[in-house]
Motif scaffolding. Structure first.
Motif, PDB file in Angstrom:
ATOM      1  N   PRO A  63      46.995  -0.967  99.764  1.00  0.00           N
ATOM      2  CA  PRO A  63      45.699  -0.900 100.614  1.00  0.00           C
ATOM      3  C   PRO A  63      44.290  -1.210  99.796  1.00  0.00           C
ATOM      4  O   PRO A  63      43.514  -1.680 100.115  1.00  0.00           O
ATOM      5  N   HIS A  64      44.558  -0.129  98.472  1.00  0.00           N
ATOM      6  CA  HIS A  64      42.927  -0.153  98.089  1.00  0.00           C
ATOM      7  C   HIS A  64      43.015  -1.564  97.173  1.00  0.00           C
ATOM      8  O   HIS A  64      42.029  -1.902  97.384  1.00  0.00           O
ATOM      9  N   ASP A  65      44.361  -2.199  96.642  1.00  0.00           N
ATOM     10  CA  ASP A  65      43.949  -3.809  96.055  1.00  0.00           C
ATOM     11  C   ASP A  65      43.380  -4.615  97.127  1.00  0.00           C
ATOM     12  O   ASP A  65      42.381  -6.088  95.989  1.00  0.00           O
ATOM     13  N   ILE A  66      42.859  -4.363  98.260  1.00  0.00           N
ATOM     14  CA  ILE A  66      43.045  -5.221  99.129  1.00  0.00           C
ATOM     15  C   ILE A  66      41.357  -5.054 100.348  1.00  0.00           C
ATOM     16  O   ILE A  66      41.458  -6.163 101.267  1.00  0.00           O
ATOM     17  N   GLY A  67      41.078  -4.187  99.797  1.00  0.00           N
ATOM     18  CA  GLY A  67      40.006  -3.702 100.058  1.00  0.00           C
ATOM     19  C   GLY A  67      40.158  -2.668 101.096  1.00  0.00           C
ATOM     20  O   GLY A  67      39.025  -2.604 101.520  1.00  0.00           O
ATOM     21  N   LEU A  68      40.805  -2.324 101.459  1.00  0.00           N
ATOM     22  CA  LEU A  68      41.699  -1.548 102.894  1.00  0.00           C
ATOM     23  C   LEU A  68      41.497   0.175 102.673  1.00  0.00           C
ATOM     24  O   LEU A  68      42.417   0.271 103.346  1.00  0.00           O
ATOM     25  N   GLY A  69      41.296   0.817 101.401  1.00  0.00           N
ATOM     26  CA  GLY A  69      41.329   1.795 100.627  1.00  0.00           C
ATOM     27  C   GLY A  69      40.845   2.701 102.041  1.00  0.00           C
ATOM     28  O   GLY A  69      41.050   3.784 102.682  1.00  0.00           O
ATOM     29  N   GLY A  70      39.727   2.204 102.032  1.00  0.00           N
ATOM     30  CA  GLY A  70      39.018   2.803 103.791  1.00  0.00           C
ATOM     31  C   GLY A  70      39.536   3.565 104.681  1.00  0.00           C
ATOM     32  O   GLY A  70      38.914   3.764 105.481  1.00  0.00           O
ATOM     33  N   MET A  71      40.318   2.565 105.447  1.00  0.00           N
ATOM     34  CA  MET A  71      41.209   2.997 106.544  1.00  0.00           C
ATOM     35  C   MET A  71      41.780   3.611 106.850  1.00  0.00           C
ATOM     36  O   MET A  71      42.408   4.394 107.732  1.00  0.00           O
ATOM     37  N   ILE A  72      41.962   4.216 105.406  1.00  0.00           N
ATOM     38  CA  ILE A  72      43.596   5.957 105.714  1.00  0.00           C
ATOM     39  C   ILE A  72      42.164   6.982 106.482  1.00  0.00           C
ATOM     40  O   ILE A  72      41.558   7.252 104.923  1.00  0.00           O
ATOM     41  N   GLY A  76      42.073  -1.065  86.540  1.00  0.00           N
ATOM     42  CA  GLY A  76      42.430  -2.758  86.443  1.00  0.00           C
ATOM     43  C   GLY A  76      43.518  -3.155  87.418  1.00  0.00           C
ATOM     44  O   GLY A  76      43.891  -4.260  86.805  1.00  0.00           O
ATOM     45  N   ARG A  77      43.816  -2.404  88.165  1.00  0.00           N
ATOM     46  CA  ARG A  77      44.715  -3.587  89.379  1.00  0.00           C
ATOM     47  C   ARG A  77      44.028  -4.487  90.170  1.00  0.00           C
ATOM     48  O   ARG A  77      43.131  -4.283  89.795  1.00  0.00           O
ATOM     49  N   PRO A  78      44.546  -5.906  89.861  1.00  0.00           N
ATOM     50  CA  PRO A  78      44.421  -6.525  90.469  1.00  0.00           C
ATOM     51  C   PRO A  78      43.670  -6.013  92.047  1.00  0.00           C
ATOM     52  O   PRO A  78      44.703  -5.411  92.520  1.00  0.00           O
ATOM     53  N   ARG A  79      42.368  -7.044  91.815  1.00  0.00           N
ATOM     54  CA  ARG A  79      41.727  -6.816  93.123  1.00  0.00           C
ATOM     55  C   ARG A  79      40.922  -7.150  94.504  1.00  0.00           C
ATOM     56  O   ARG A  79      41.392  -8.772  93.796  1.00  0.00           O
ATOM     57  N   LEU A  80      41.210  -7.719  95.011  1.00  0.00           N
ATOM     58  CA  LEU A  80      40.571  -9.352  96.218  1.00  0.00           C
ATOM     59  C   LEU A  80      39.374  -9.292  95.943  1.00  0.00           C
ATOM     60  O   LEU A  80      38.262  -8.353  96.283  1.00  0.00           O
ATOM     61  N   VAL A  81      39.311 -10.531  95.659  1.00  0.00           N
ATOM     62  CA  VAL A  81      37.767 -11.607  95.453  1.00  0.00           C
ATOM     63  C   VAL A  81      38.390 -12.911  95.959  1.00  0.00           C
ATOM     64  O   VAL A  81      38.889 -13.627  96.412  1.00  0.00           O
ATOM     65  N   GLY A  82      36.836 -13.208  96.441  1.00  0.00           N
ATOM     66  CA  GLY A  82      36.994 -14.714  96.544  1.00  0.00           C
ATOM     67  C   GLY A  82      36.439 -14.763  96.046  1.00  0.00           C
ATOM     68  O   GLY A  82      35.543 -15.306  94.667  1.00  0.00           O
ATOM     69  N   GLU A 114      41.500  -9.031  87.499  1.00  0.00           N
ATOM     70  CA  GLU A 114      41.036  -8.276  87.785  1.00  0.00           C
ATOM     71  C   GLU A 114      39.969  -8.637  86.706  1.00  0.00           C
ATOM     72  O   GLU A 114      39.435  -9.131  85.382  1.00  0.00           O
ATOM     73  N   VAL A 115      39.039  -8.578  87.571  1.00  0.00           N
ATOM     74  CA  VAL A 115      37.545  -9.072  87.841  1.00  0.00           C
ATOM     75  C   VAL A 115      36.308  -8.385  88.301  1.00  0.00           C
ATOM     76  O   VAL A 115      36.272  -8.026  89.127  1.00  0.00           O
ATOM     77  N   GLU A 116      35.311  -7.736  87.468  1.00  0.00           N
ATOM     78  CA  GLU A 116      34.486  -7.241  87.807  1.00  0.00           C
ATOM     79  C   GLU A 116      33.192  -8.037  88.623  1.00  0.00           C
ATOM     80  O   GLU A 116      32.905  -7.947  89.525  1.00  0.00           O
ATOM     81  N   ALA A 117      32.025  -8.311  88.457  1.00  0.00           N
ATOM     82  CA  ALA A 117      31.192  -9.029  88.965  1.00  0.00           C
ATOM     83  C   ALA A 117      31.103  -9.949  89.397  1.00  0.00           C
ATOM     84  O   ALA A 117      31.888 -11.169  89.349  1.00  0.00           O
ATOM     85  N   GLU A 118      30.506 -10.021  90.823  1.00  0.00           N
ATOM     86  CA  GLU A 118      30.409 -11.484  91.572  1.00  0.00           C
ATOM     87  C   GLU A 118      29.413 -12.453  90.360  1.00  0.00           C
ATOM     88  O   GLU A 118      28.710 -11.891  89.601  1.00  0.00           O
ATOM     89  N   GLY A 119      29.402 -13.464  89.850  1.00  0.00           N
ATOM     90  CA  GLY A 119      29.057 -14.745  90.103  1.00  0.00           C
ATOM     91  C   GLY A 119      29.526 -14.679  88.622  1.00  0.00           C
ATOM     92  O   GLY A 119      28.580 -16.090  88.295  1.00  0.00           O
ATOM     93  N   PRO A 179      35.188 -11.314  98.801  1.00  0.00           N
ATOM     94  CA  PRO A 179      35.753 -11.955  99.739  1.00  0.00           C
ATOM     95  C   PRO A 179      35.713 -12.431 101.094  1.00  0.00           C
ATOM     96  O   PRO A 179      36.866 -12.040 102.117  1.00  0.00           O
ATOM     97  N   VAL A 180      34.407 -13.014 101.686  1.00  0.00           N
ATOM     98  CA  VAL A 180      33.701 -12.790 102.675  1.00  0.00           C
ATOM     99  C   VAL A 180      32.920 -13.868 102.880  1.00  0.00           C
ATOM    100  O   VAL A 180      31.960 -13.621 101.752  1.00  0.00           O
ATOM    101  N   PHE A 181      33.381 -14.910 103.317  1.00  0.00           N
ATOM    102  CA  PHE A 181      32.275 -15.755 103.240  1.00  0.00           C
ATOM    103  C   PHE A 181      31.249 -16.371 104.724  1.00  0.00           C
ATOM    104  O   PHE A 181      30.481 -16.941 104.333  1.00  0.00           O
ATOM    105  N   HIS A 182      31.201 -15.467 105.297  1.00  0.00           N
ATOM    106  CA  HIS A 182      31.343 -16.272 107.216  1.00  0.00           C
ATOM    107  C   HIS A 182      31.366 -14.566 107.650  1.00  0.00           C
ATOM    108  O   HIS A 182      31.687 -13.687 107.457  1.00  0.00           O
ATOM    109  N   ASP A 183      29.819 -14.281 107.701  1.00  0.00           N
ATOM    110  CA  ASP A 183      29.301 -13.066 109.400  1.00  0.00           C
ATOM    111  C   ASP A 183      29.662 -12.281 108.763  1.00  0.00           C
ATOM    112  O   ASP A 183      30.668 -11.818 108.546  1.00  0.00           O
TER     113      ASP A 183
END
Lengths: 983, 92
Positions: free
Chosen positions: A858-867, A888-894, A945-950, A971-975
């Protein structure tokens, strides 16, 4: 048309009133109902039927049954034919069409036969030795070798034959309907055992059909018919002719193929016990040019004469090492043929009544056969004298081999060498627990013994099965005309003299010289000799060659045959067609196909389908006359949802109801976010982990009532989630009072999404208050639509204001059409999976199986906060494992396409520099490439495994060579605040 | 081949069942107190005996009950079987 080799006897199994016409190699012949292709060819004087595998030598028919190594033909129209069928087993029918194999341009003038000129080179291992160097040349050699190799040609058109499968259960399976099998089946059947009696031939009776014998005062044929009539009258007995038991497996399971006029049936039989009454197969002799057409097994001659009224020659010589072939001499003479001489290897000939005026030569050998396409004469050697005997048929017998294959499927320790047979026989009458061996395959020699053993086996089986007692079957009286002859053979099968090739294995063209070469080159184990020379590796599995080959190897090694041992017996006993194994499970019937209740509407309205698990779901709708591509249609459908309103069929999502006193606790233990605590008539998005901490599935949990919840699962995981829940309820927390019920099929569900969806819903259900206050985001209400219970959920996967409406499955189409009608003023359009994918990628919603691939937490895909909470749930402990918590685990990005145009390739790897073919470290991967109708540009979700947006990366598909420069985004492009879906 | 005597449905063909893996490991009652090593053993360490093996099977195309089955991995004989509370099991 005349059949020169046919005689008019009574009691044959052919029906002379029914003449049949057939074609072989383009020429028309006549035969009779009841013939096999082989008997009909022989009746017409056709001996030459094929060419051999390696040397393209002319070959004829050797046998009359399953053991046939030579007479393999193509049956049926060219292209639609079946290759490699044994002519001895093909029942003749009117209009039959068959051809020889392995010859070009014709059977009589075969160019491939030129290979014989090079035959001194073509010894065992020729290909291995010759084509090893240089290694790069193999691909050129291979083309030529492949063309020359192989038996027959594969058909080129669809197989139109019918295949089916059956599972059957019985107390006793009797394999073989000869004298022993018939007696065993009768004995057990009289004691009320459920019996299946199987024989590979069309006519039952086995060896009785080729012997001149009276049983219980009747002819053998009458006795067989009477015995069968008794069996067939019993409901507990099933008789299956033309059925081969091809394999014996563990726990009393047998594989059978039944040939019928319509096609083949594969029977999977579970038998509590079995009786093997499989008889014995005659061996040929090994001598110079022993493969010439017109050299036939002595027992087969008796069968051709006594069953089919076919006398394959006018003047025959007989070459034998045992007494049984003398019966063939008597039989030939009864049929009006001349017996030129009996050549017996042994010192003494038996005294056989009725053969006083036949020349019998003892300690004599056949050292040569004259006539390349048909026997003209044989050369014999008696002492040091040579003689030529003119004949058109040479009957050979090298003894008999009990058919013990099925017993030996599963281990050779059930067998022991028997000197009288010169072959292996079972160690006892029940060599495998539950399997009785009886008759000739158990080493019984005289017919009286065979019958007695059959009765004993049937009784023993019935006793072990616990069947009630009954009057035992009486041993019938047996009368042999002229006395019974023994199959006990002298321990010699080979003639040393002579200049021609001496074939051991006719089908694979293995000669004595090949075996000797293998031994000279150091092969000792019979398994190795077999593989090196291909002895016994043809489609006949060496039924006529294995024992002779072992004897020759044993002799050269100075060992006993039982020290050399047999090769391993494996199923299938005879080749089984792929069609029979597949049965009906091909094409669309290969697997279950599931359709939604609204499927027919999709079909009528241009839906292009794609599989999703077992389901077929619309990928997009190709509107008539528009000629849109997938991308064009999907962009339009997705944009319509963002701007107006759309509907999608989501009936395939898994649905499970969970009820009971402990339902809330149960759900809290399964989900990471305490879904059991959801409020009444509320929905909550939930995530489930596997016990190893990786995300398993996601979906919504809705509290329908106190102690009653409805959960949804992804389409493909519906079965797995159910099983997962059942496992934990039954095996881990049986103390929880919970009832789990899958209800996927009970409901049709439609997603209604888009800014205008509330208006559409209000128009659909004017009596319901669907305002944002009355039915807020994640709200639920049960309503009545057109008189049926309807479930209304305010759930959004697209990121728009959206609802899911569920009705009982039968009402799905009504709901769908009503929605289209209500939405018409708002520009409603259906949308498929492709548009759904665009929408959810834009919204950053993930899909199990693509973004969530069993390797993410869940942490990898940004859902760790749901726990929630600190109590246990499945997978919680694993999240603390070091590897799952490290940096350094791969995480969800757009990602967005940097130039706003280049599509982001599917399954792309992410690298730092533009891809030029120079290896680079992978920094992650694209999991969901898509297109954003809102941004009007290609976008994607990925794990990196990237940190910076842009930042800038390159998405490279190593398979297609496509690449795109991509910019890292959230990883959100709309609203991103979710205002639209809450609005 | 395999015929599994389901305690609820009777003897059925194994094709009606789904294999569920090793049943020797019970889930720790309180995973939070278990060491990483013990937890790893529960998750991943499995025996591979040639002989009797306790394993889970679910009667997927039948009563949907999960069963503990003692199977001989050499002969495929079903030695015994039962439900959750099986202690040694009932003889098949």
């Amino acid at each position: 048309m005349t059949q020169p080799n046919r005689i008019a006897w009574d009691g044959l199994q052919i029906d002379r009133r029914r003449a049949l016409s057939f074609r072989f190699n383009g020429k028309t012949y006549q035969g009779y109902e009841g013939d096999t292709l082989a008997s009909a060819l022989l009746a017409n004087g056709v001996h030459l039927v094929g060419r051999s595998f390696k040397y393209h030598r002319p070959r004829g028919i050797l046998s009359a049954g399953v053991e046939e190594p030579n007479a393999l033909v193509e049956l049926g129209r060219e292209g639609a034919h079946q290759p490699n069928l044994r002519a001895t087993e093909i029942p003749l029918f009117d209009g039959l069409e068959a051809r020889s194999q392995n010859c070009w341009p014709s059977l009589k003038w075969d160019l491939g036969a030129a290979v014989q000129l090079a035959s001194p080179m073509l010894t065992a291992g020729f290909y291995y030795k010759t084509f090893m160097q240089p290694s790069w040349a193999w691909r050129h050699y291979e083309k030529v070798i492949r063309k020359a190799a192989g038996l027959g040609k594969a058909p080129t058109v669809r197989d139109e034959a019918r295949y089916d499968k059956r599972h059957q259960y019985c107390d006793l399976l009797v394999v073989g309907a000869g004298p022993a099998g018939l007696m065993a089946a009768t004995s057990a059947a009289r004691r009320s055992a459920r019996v299946i009696l199987v024989d590979e031939r069309r006519e039952l009776g086995g060896m009785l059909l080729e012997e001149s014998v009276h049983i219980a005062g009747q002819t053998a044929k009458q006795w067989v018919q009477q015995t069968l009539a008794e069996l067939e009258a019993l409901e507990t007995v099933t008789v299956l002719p033309r059925t081969t038991v091809f394999g014996r497996y563990r726990h009393g399971k047998f594989g059978l193929v039944q040939h019928t006029e319509q096609g083949q049936v594969l029977h999977s039989v579970h038998a509590r016990r079995a009786v093997m009454a499989t008889g014995a197969i005659e061996r040929p002799m090994v001598f110079s040019d022993n493969d010439r057409p017109g050299v036939m097994l002595a027992g087969a001659i008796r069968r051709y004469i006594r069953c089919y009224g076919v006398v394959p020659g006018r003047r025959a010589a007989i070459f034998t090492n045992n007494d049984s072939a003398y019966e063939t001499a008597r039989c030939l003479r009864e049929a009006g043929a001349e017996v030129a001489a009996i050549v017996d290897l042994r010192e003494r000939a038996p005294s056989v009544a009725g053969l006083d005026d036949v020349e019998i030569l003892t300690q004599a050998e056949v050292v040569g056969v004259q006539g390349s396409q048909h026997v003209k004469a044989v050369e014999i050697e008696v002492g040091s004298k040579r003689r030529r005997i003119a004949c058109d048929l040479l009957c050979v017998s090298g003894g008999w081999t009990p058919t013990i294959h099925l017993l030996a499927h599963g281990g050779k320790d059930t067998l022991a060498y028997d000197a009288a047979w010169g072959a292996f026989i079972p160690t006892c009458s029940e060599p495998v627990p539950g399997i009785h061996a009886t008759g000739a395959c158990n080493g019984a020699q005289s017919l009286v013994n065979i019958l007695a053993q059959g009765i004993a086996a049937g009784e023993a089986a019935a006793e072990a099965l616990g069947c009630e007692a009954a009057t035992p079957v009486a041993l019938p009286e047996v009368q042999h005309r002229g006395g019974e002859l023994s199959p006990s053979a002298a321990p010699v099968c080979e003639v040393r003299g002579g200049r021609g090739k001496k074939f051991v294995d006719l089908q694979d063209d293995v000669t004595v010289r090949d075996l000797e070469l293998a031994l000279r080159e150091g092969y000792r184990s019979i398994e190795h000799v077999k593989r090196y020379t291909t002895l016994g590796m043809g489609t006949d599995q060496g039924r006529t060659s294995n024992i002779n080959g072992m004897r020759i190897v044993a002799e050269r090694l100075g060992k006993r045959i039982d020290e050399v041992g047999t090769t391993t017996f494996r199923p299938p006993f005879t080749p089984v067609s792929l069609g029979a194994l597949a049965g009906r499970e091909s094409d669309r019937r290969l697997d279950v196909l599931r359709r939604s209740p609204i499927h027919d509407w999709h079909v009528r309205n241009g839906a292009v389908f794609m599989p999703s698990g077992l389901w077929l779901r619309p990928q997009y709708y190709r509107r008539p006359g528009h000629g849109e591509t997938l991308t064009e249609a999907a962009r339009k459908e997705a944009a319509n949802v963002r701007d107006k309103v759309g509907i999608a069929d989501v009936s395939t999502l898994g649905k499970i109801e969970v009820q009971g006193r402990d339902a809330a606790e149960f759900l809290n233990r399964l989900y990471i976010n305490r879904c059991g605590n959801v409020g009444l008539h509320k929905a909550r998005y939930g995530v489930m982990l596997r016990e190893d901490g990786f995300v398993f599935d996601d979906g919504t949990v809705v509290k329908l009532a106190d102690n009653r919840y409805l959960i949804s699962t992804t389409t493909v995981n519906a079965g797995a989630v159910l099983s997962h829940m059942e496992f934990h309820q039954q095996m881990v927390w049986p103390e929880l009072s919970v009832h789990i019920e899958p209800v996927t099929e009970q409901w049709a569900v439609v997603a209604l999404a888009g800014p205008a969806s509330r208006e559409v819903l209000a128009r659909l259900m004017p009596e319901e208050d669907v305002s944002n206050q009355a039915l807020p985001f994640l709200g639920y209400r049960e309503v009545c639509f057109q008189g049926v219970t309807t479930r209304l959920f305010r759930i959004s996967f697209s990121g728009e204001l959206a609802y899911e409406i569920a009705v009982p499955a039968d009402h799905g189409l009504t709901l769908w059409e009503a929605l289209l009608e209500a939405g018409e003023p708002f520009g409603i359009m259906p949308y498929g999976l492709e548009a759904m994918d665009y929408l959810r990628i834009e919204k950053g919603h993930l899909i199990i199986g693509t973004d969530i691939d069993g390797r993410v937490t869940p942490h990898d895909i940004g859902l760790g906060g749901m726990i929630r909470g600190d109590d246990d749930f499945i997978g919680r402990r694993s999240l603390q494992r070091p590897a799952l918590t490290e940096e350094g685990r791969p995480r969800l990005v757009g990602f967005v396409s940097a130039d706003g145009e280049t599509p982001i390739p599917a399954s792309a790897q992410l690298v730092a520099e533009r891809w030029t073919g120079t290896p680079q470290d992978s920094l992650g991967r694209i999991t969901s490439p898509g297109f954003s109708p809102v941004l009007d540009c290609p976008i994607a979700l990925g794990l990196a495994e990237v940190e910076a947006e842009g930042g800038s990366l390159y998405a490279v598909s190593p398979l297609t060579g496509e690449q795109a420069e991509v910019t890292v985004t959230r990883p959100v492009f709309h609203d991103p605040k979710g205002e639209r879906l809450r609005g | 081949m395999l015929r599994i005597p389901c305690p609820y449905c009777g003897e059925r063909n194994y094709t009606e069942f789904t294999y569920g893996g090793d049943a020797n490991q019970a889930r720790p009652a309180n995973p939070a107190t278990v060491s990483d090593t013990e937890w790893e053993a529960f998750l991943y360490r499995r025996g591979n005996p040639a002989g009797e093996h306790i394993e889970y099977w679910q009667h997927s195309f039948g009563c949907r009950q999960w069963l503990k089955v003692v199977r001989d991995t050499v002969t495929h004989d079903i030695v015994s079987m039962g439900g959750h509370g099986m202690e040694g099991g009932e003889k098949a």
